[in-house]
Design an enzyme around this catalytic site. Structure first.
Site, PDB file in Angstrom:
ATOM      1  CB  THR A  17      -0.928   0.015   1.237  1.00 55.94           C
ATOM      2  OG1 THR A  17      -1.828  -1.100   1.142  1.00 55.94           O
ATOM      3  CG2 THR A  17      -1.740   1.296   1.320  1.00 55.94           C
ATOM      4  CB  SER A  58       2.027  -7.727   1.490  1.00 49.81           C
ATOM      5  OG  SER A  58       0.784  -7.693   2.149  1.00 49.81           O
ATOM      6  CB  THR A  89      -0.041  -3.696   6.407  1.00 50.24           C
ATOM      7  OG1 THR A  89      -1.260  -3.641   5.655  1.00 50.24           O
ATOM      8  CG2 THR A  89       0.613  -2.334   6.441  1.00 50.24           C
ATOM      9  CG  ASP A  90      -3.285  -7.277   3.834  1.00 53.12           C
ATOM     10  OD1 ASP A  90      -3.573  -6.543   4.812  1.00 53.12           O
ATOM     11  OD2 ASP A  90      -3.937  -7.279   2.781  1.00 53.12           O
TER      12      ASP A  90
END
Length: 334
Positions: A17, A58, A89-90
């Site tokens: 992101t 990710s 972030t995932d």
């Protein structure tokens, strides 16, 4: 501050992101001039080199990419004071955990970060996250860390706990390594990992590990199926301290059969905080008698990646059991 005073920091970009821009089908990871503008501000304080390693959401970062990231860090470590890795972030908690194990005794700061909103968004959290990550990378404390929302945590203790909040990551069962306040970056020296030998790159990992969350009524034949499918490790998220309902498995079947067939079964708790402890209840002691391994207060991400990594090193079941009773980088409280 003149140029010679600046710490030399390598930024490795992997997408996510933080580097996304609006595309025809939603946000797409893509290097943009917004990242350049942010880096130009950071260059006031740091001597920065950028390595665009990959450009992926990710959710598409797989074990193959973990190896590429760990190798890039290891190969570059002699030329920089610290390394920042921007990542979606995932799955960042999985990557930061696995890279912790792959980069044994790493001898410089390696700091993962990302953001919930792209840098291009006026309200983005990316500038603060990047600044905290660079400050940690320049702090001279070796180890693998994750910086988010003005907090620094061990890479093998971080878990994403919120899908959209800026305080997306939490350090589970472990104090923060550092926090950013009006006084700057304050480090908790007690939480810094202590390298136990020379830095080494050990990237072999097995993807034959299955994560199974226990539910009431789950058929224990699932373990026989996983054995038949060739899985060599199972991380089992059990109830509470490690309770489960598979205590009457006959030899050769269920959990008992999986262990007898050479599968390493690690039991963690479904509860995010505190520890599984199989020594408290009768059900837990029976599991230990079956040969399962205690996951203690490890995060699921750390237990999964540690087991994948241990199997990749071709450790035996007994060696893996003893490895899980050892803290390699602060991933477990003994």
């Amino acid at each position: 501050m003149n140029h010679t005073d600046k710490k030399h920091i390598l930024l490795i970009t992997t997408g996510g992101t933080i580097a996304s821009v609006p595309g025809g089908e939603g946000l797409e990871p893509r290097r943009s001039d917004v990242m350049e503008r942010e880096l130009n501000q950071l260059r006031t304080y740091y001597d920065i080199t950028v390595q665009d390693l990959m450009c992926l959401d990710s959710s598409n970062i797989q074990p193959e990419e973990w190896v590429i990231i760990a190798r890039a860090v290891f190969d570059a470590r002699g030329c920089y004071d610290g390394i920042v890795i921007s990542h979606g972030t995932d799955t960042m908690a999985y990557t930061s955990s696995m890279v912790t194990f792959m980069l044994e005794n790493i001898d410089l700061p390696v700091v993962f970060t990302g953001s919930q909103l792209p840098l291009a968004d006026f309200l983005s959290d990316a500038p603060n996250n990047l600044r905290a990550a660079f400050a940690m990378a320049a702090a001279g404390a070796p180890g693998v860390f994750l910086a988010f929302d003005r907090k620094i945590m061990r890479g093998c203790r971080a878990v994403k706990v919120r899908a959209s909040g800026f305080n997306a990551f939490e350090s589970i069962n472990s104090q923060y390594v550092g926090i950013v306040t009006a006084l700057g970056l304050n480090l908790n020296r007690d939480m810094l990992p202590a390298p136990k030998g020379p830095a080494a790159l050990r990237t072999k990992a097995s993807n034959r590990v299955f994560l199974l969350r226990l539910t009431p009524g789950l058929d224990s034949a699932i373990f026989d199926t996983l054995v038949d499918m060739g899985y060599r490790g199972i991380v089992l998220e059990a109830f509470g301290l490690g309770g489960m309902n598979f205590l009457h498995d006959v030899p050769g079947h269920g959990i008992r059969g999986a262990v007898e067939n050479g599968v390493s079964v690690v039991v963690c708790s479904q509860c995010l905080y505190d520890s599984s402890n199989l020594n408290v209840y009768q059900v837990g002691k029976k599991l230990l008698d079956m040969g399962v391994i205690q996951g203690g207060d490890m995060t699921t991400e750390a237990a999964m990646t540690k087991l994948m990594w241990a199997l990749g090193q071709d450790y035996t079941q007994d060696e893996i059991r003893s490895l899980f009773a050892t803290s390699l980088a602060g991933e477990i409280t003994l």
